[in-house]
Design a protein around this motif. Structure first.
Motif, PDB file in Angstrom:
ATOM      1  N   PHE A  59       0.809  -1.212   0.000  1.00  0.00           N
ATOM      2  CA  PHE A  59       0.000   0.000   0.000  1.00  0.00           C
ATOM      3  C   PHE A  59       0.848   1.271   0.000  1.00  0.00           C
ATOM      4  O   PHE A  59       0.390   2.336   0.372  1.00  0.00           O
ATOM      5  CB  PHE A  59      -0.954  -0.004   1.194  1.00  0.00           C
ATOM      6  CG  PHE A  59      -1.941  -1.123   1.132  1.00  0.00           C
ATOM      7  CD1 PHE A  59      -3.035  -1.065   0.285  1.00  0.00           C
ATOM      8  CD2 PHE A  59      -1.763  -2.265   1.903  1.00  0.00           C
ATOM      9  CE1 PHE A  59      -3.937  -2.101   0.208  1.00  0.00           C
ATOM     10  CE2 PHE A  59      -2.664  -3.305   1.828  1.00  0.00           C
ATOM     11  CZ  PHE A  59      -3.756  -3.231   0.988  1.00  0.00           C
ATOM     12  N   GLY A  60       2.125   1.156  -0.389  1.00  0.00           N
ATOM     13  CA  GLY A  60       2.946   2.331  -0.604  1.00  0.00           C
ATOM     14  C   GLY A  60       3.858   2.747   0.524  1.00  0.00           C
ATOM     15  O   GLY A  60       4.439   3.831   0.466  1.00  0.00           O
ATOM     16  N   ASP A  61       4.010   1.933   1.566  1.00  0.00           N
ATOM     17  CA  ASP A  61       4.891   2.312   2.662  1.00  0.00           C
ATOM     18  C   ASP A  61       6.354   2.399   2.227  1.00  0.00           C
ATOM     19  O   ASP A  61       7.127   3.152   2.807  1.00  0.00           O
ATOM     20  CB  ASP A  61       4.776   1.333   3.836  1.00  0.00           C
ATOM     21  CG  ASP A  61       3.500   1.543   4.631  1.00  0.00           C
ATOM     22  OD1 ASP A  61       2.789   2.533   4.367  1.00  0.00           O
ATOM     23  OD2 ASP A  61       3.219   0.728   5.531  1.00  0.00           O
ATOM     24  N   CYS A  62       6.749   1.633   1.243  1.00  0.00           N
ATOM     25  CA  CYS A  62       8.150   1.594   0.803  1.00  0.00           C
ATOM     26  C   CYS A  62       8.351   2.236  -0.570  1.00  0.00           C
ATOM     27  O   CYS A  62       9.418   2.083  -1.176  1.00  0.00           O
ATOM     28  CB  CYS A  62       8.633   0.147   0.773  1.00  0.00           C
ATOM     29  SG  CYS A  62       8.454  -0.720   2.344  1.00  0.00           S
ATOM     30  N   THR A  63       7.361   2.966  -1.042  1.00  0.00           N
ATOM     31  CA  THR A  63       7.413   3.530  -2.391  1.00  0.00           C
ATOM     32  C   THR A  63       8.532   4.557  -2.543  1.00  0.00           C
ATOM     33  O   THR A  63       9.210   4.596  -3.569  1.00  0.00           O
ATOM     34  CB  THR A  63       6.066   4.158  -2.760  1.00  0.00           C
ATOM     35  OG1 THR A  63       5.067   3.160  -2.663  1.00  0.00           O
ATOM     36  CG2 THR A  63       6.075   4.695  -4.180  1.00  0.00           C
ATOM     37  N   ASP A  64       8.740   5.390  -1.514  1.00  0.00           N
ATOM     38  CA  ASP A  64       9.796   6.403  -1.602  1.00  0.00           C
ATOM     39  C   ASP A  64      11.161   5.753  -1.785  1.00  0.00           C
ATOM     40  O   ASP A  64      11.977   6.213  -2.601  1.00  0.00           O
ATOM     41  CB  ASP A  64       9.816   7.279  -0.349  1.00  0.00           C
ATOM     42  CG  ASP A  64       8.552   8.106  -0.189  1.00  0.00           C
ATOM     43  OD1 ASP A  64       7.865   8.331  -1.213  1.00  0.00           O
ATOM     44  OD2 ASP A  64       8.259   8.525   0.940  1.00  0.00           O
ATOM     45  N   LEU A  65      11.392   4.680  -1.039  1.00  0.00           N
ATOM     46  CA  LEU A  65      12.668   3.971  -1.181  1.00  0.00           C
ATOM     47  C   LEU A  65      12.781   3.295  -2.538  1.00  0.00           C
ATOM     48  O   LEU A  65      13.863   3.229  -3.123  1.00  0.00           O
ATOM     49  CB  LEU A  65      12.830   2.937  -0.066  1.00  0.00           C
ATOM     50  CG  LEU A  65      13.110   3.518   1.315  1.00  0.00           C
ATOM     51  CD1 LEU A  65      13.041   2.433   2.379  1.00  0.00           C
ATOM     52  CD2 LEU A  65      14.463   4.196   1.339  1.00  0.00           C
ATOM     53  N   LYS A  66      11.677   2.811  -3.060  1.00  0.00           N
ATOM     54  CA  LYS A  66      11.672   2.173  -4.382  1.00  0.00           C
ATOM     55  C   LYS A  66      12.057   3.186  -5.461  1.00  0.00           C
ATOM     56  O   LYS A  66      12.841   2.884  -6.368  1.00  0.00           O
ATOM     57  CB  LYS A  66      10.293   1.576  -4.661  1.00  0.00           C
ATOM     58  CG  LYS A  66      10.059   1.109  -6.076  1.00  0.00           C
ATOM     59  CD  LYS A  66      10.852  -0.129  -6.414  1.00  0.00           C
ATOM     60  CE  LYS A  66      10.360  -0.702  -7.730  1.00  0.00           C
ATOM     61  NZ  LYS A  66      11.365  -0.709  -8.757  1.00  0.00           N
ATOM     62  N   ILE A  67      11.537   4.392  -5.354  1.00  0.00           N
ATOM     63  CA  ILE A  67      11.859   5.444  -6.318  1.00  0.00           C
ATOM     64  C   ILE A  67      13.338   5.812  -6.228  1.00  0.00           C
ATOM     65  O   ILE A  67      14.019   5.949  -7.245  1.00  0.00           O
ATOM     66  CB  ILE A  67      10.950   6.671  -6.100  1.00  0.00           C
ATOM     67  CG1 ILE A  67       9.506   6.313  -6.473  1.00  0.00           C
ATOM     68  CG2 ILE A  67      11.428   7.867  -6.910  1.00  0.00           C
ATOM     69  CD1 ILE A  67       8.486   7.343  -6.056  1.00  0.00           C
TER      70      ILE A  67
END
Length: 114
Positions: A59-67
């Motif tokens: 649900f996007g908790d790690c999206t910033d790190l993925k980017i």
């Protein structure tokens, strides 16, 4: 940015779930630190985020790190591409020098035989 809405209904209650896609559509390469030394710190943080948020990662908790990880991989690839290009230029120069030397030797041998 595509948004997917899904509505679940069970008897009298209903739940609406929204998924927003952010980032790159492709999966990242295998996250082995020895293959990506420039991105080692971000890889560790990303893996830690996935272990700490087993459900939240969907649900996007790690999206910033993925980017950040995707950007780092792109930078790493650009550095490798530049190094490979420089290496190929050196090899081409050596090959041209070798061909030129062989061509000169052939012409000298032809004159000696004649």
């Amino acid at each position: 940015m595509p948004v997917i809405s899904i509505q679940f209904r069970h008897q009298q209650s209903s739940v609406l779930v929204r998924f927003e896609y952010v980032g790159n559509k492709k999966m990242h390469p295998p996250l082995t630190i020895h293959r990506h030394p420039m991105c080692a710190e971000i890889i560790e943080l990303f893996q830690k985020c996935h272990t700490e948020h087993p459900i939240g990662k969907f649900f996007g908790d790690c999206t910033d790190l993925k980017i950040k990880l995707d950007k780092c991989f792109r930078q790493e690839k650009a550095v490798k591409r530049k190094a490979n290009f420089e290496e190929s230029k050196k090899l081409k120069e050596r090959l041209q020098a070798y061909r030129k030397e062989n061509a000169e030797n052939r012409t000298e041998n032809n004159f000696v035989q004649a």
